[in-house]
Design an enzyme around this catalytic site. Structure first.
Site, short mmCIF file in Angstrom:
data_model
loop_
_atom_site.label_atom_id
_atom_site.label_comp_id
_atom_site.label_asym_id
_atom_site.label_seq_id
_atom_site.Cartn_x
_atom_site.Cartn_y
_atom_site.Cartn_z
N TYR A 56 0.84 -1.19 0.00
CA TYR A 56 0.00 0.00 0.00
C TYR A 56 0.88 1.25 0.00
O TYR A 56 1.38 1.68 1.01
CB TYR A 56 -0.94 0.01 1.21
N HIS A 124 0.17 -12.02 1.04
CA HIS A 124 -0.83 -11.18 0.39
C HIS A 124 -1.50 -11.88 -0.80
O HIS A 124 -2.71 -11.79 -0.99
CB HIS A 124 -0.19 -9.87 -0.07
N SER A 203 -12.94 -5.46 1.89
CA SER A 203 -13.96 -4.80 1.04
C SER A 203 -15.37 -5.28 1.38
O SER A 203 -16.14 -5.63 0.48
CB SER A 203 -13.65 -5.02 -0.44
N LEU A 205 -17.81 -3.64 2.14
CA LEU A 205 -18.80 -2.68 1.62
C LEU A 205 -18.73 -2.57 0.11
O LEU A 205 -19.21 -1.59 -0.48
CB LEU A 205 -18.60 -1.31 2.27
N GLY A 206 -18.13 -3.59 -0.53
CA GLY A 206 -18.08 -3.60 -1.99
C GLY A 206 -17.36 -2.41 -2.57
O GLY A 206 -17.81 -1.79 -3.53
N GLY A 208 -17.15 0.43 -1.42
CA GLY A 208 -17.99 1.61 -1.24
C GLY A 208 -19.33 1.55 -1.94
O GLY A 208 -20.24 2.33 -1.62
N PHE A 209 -19.48 0.63 -2.89
CA PHE A 209 -20.70 0.60 -3.69
C PHE A 209 -21.93 0.29 -2.84
O PHE A 209 -23.01 0.86 -3.05
CB PHE A 209 -20.57 -0.44 -4.80
#
Length: 325
Positions: A56, A124, A203, A205-206, A208-209
């Site tokens: 990252y 990872h 993820s 929350l997809g 953010g979607f």
């Protein structure tokens, strides 16, 4: 906050993914002060699982997390990941889980994080060039030396998980899992339960979607990785909006936000699951952690289980090649 057990590792059942503070999303790296405040607020709210990775940035997110945890390290389950940076000259986005690279990676992560041990150290992505037995063998040595407390895998398939676990107990698997990414359900989740390995959905929350806040591809910039994500582009984006609307309808009924509903659905799947929603804002971490108190009804869970399937893969072609299926 309630807790979850990842094998024998006690964690808050909602963690915090730090990636978006420095990497991959629109606005990443533009307000480190707010990101530090977000980590501190998460700790104040009982979040005790903080997740980062050397890729990252690369490296800058670990440095940020290290600064934020200075003086507050005790009681935090600190997780980071290796294997997507080759320290032998290949650089970033080169899969390398050779024992020598594991050694190089852990020393860099310890230095950047300002700690003498990593609580949960993940591979990872599976390196097809290095037998998983060799990688886990090197990690087991780090455990015996006290530099690593627990070993994890990320986006590994069933066969790799079994082989890795035969060398040294695997504490957790981290893979994408959410209302619109159900890939782990048929084979991976049953195996994790069989072997008593915890699950850390990233993820949740997809990207953010599922929050319902993203209504147009223009909501993120060209440097945002979602600009090449099949679910966020072209006709797929418009078709997938109905999924956000379906989650919104359940949220209205539950008296919660869509993000809280998406997280509560995951939490209802077991006490060995600890999602790590990512954010770089205090307000969002407050919203996300409030899902700890949301209990969905059986009917609401059934409705969410039956959501419209998404259009498009959850990563682009290059990224999907790194995921074991």
């Amino acid at each position: 906050m309630k807790h979850a057990m990842l094998r024998d590792l006690d964690v808050s059942r909602i963690g915090l993914g730090a990636m978006g503070m420095s990497f991959a999303y629109t606005g990443a790296g533009t307000d480190d002060a707010e990101s530090v405040r977000t980590i501190h607020r998460a700790l104040d709210l009982g979040v005790a699982l903080i997740d980062t990775a050397e890729i990252y940035g690369p490296f800058v997110n670990e440095e940020l997390v290290g600064r934020a945890l200075r003086g507050r390290r005790e009681g935090v389950v600190l997780a980071t990941k290796f294997g997507m940076v080759s320290h032998a000259g290949g650089g970033a986005n080169i899969l390398d889980s050779s024992p020598a690279n594991v050694r190089a990676a852990v020393e860099g992560s310890l230095r950047r994080l300002g700690t003498d041990h990593i609580d949960l150290y993940y591979q990872h992505r599976v390196d097809p060039k290095t037998p998983i037995e060799d990688t886990v063998g090197a990690l087991a040595e780090l455990v015996s030396e006290g530099k690593v407390r627990h070993i994890g895998l990320s986006e590994a398939g069933v066969a790799t998980i079994r082989r890795a676990h035969a060398v040294h107990p695997i504490t957790a698997l981290q893979s994408e899992y959410s209302l619109w990414t159900r890939d782990p359900e048929p084979a991976v989740l049953p195996l994790l339960r069989e072997l008593r390995i915890g699950f850390v959905p990233y993820s949740p929350l997809g990207h953010g979607f599922l929050t319902g806040k993203i209504r147009s591809p223009e909501d993120f910039g060209p440097d945002d990785f979602r600009a090449t994500n099949p679910r966020f582009t072209g006709e797929n984006f418009q078709r997938n909006l109905r999924i956000a609307d379906e989650v919104e309808a359940v949220a209205a009924e539950a008296g919660a936000t869509p993000a809280q509903v998406a997280l509560a659905w995951l939490l209802a799947k077991g006490t060995d699951i600890a999602p790590i929603p990512g954010t770089k804002r205090v307000s969002r971490v407050e919203e996300n952690t409030a899902a700890d108190d949301l209990a969905l009804t059986e009917e609401q869970i059934r409705t969410l289980d039956g959501l419209t399937p998404p259009e498009g893969d959850h990563h682009n072609d290059e990224q999907m090649k790194m995921i074991e299926r």
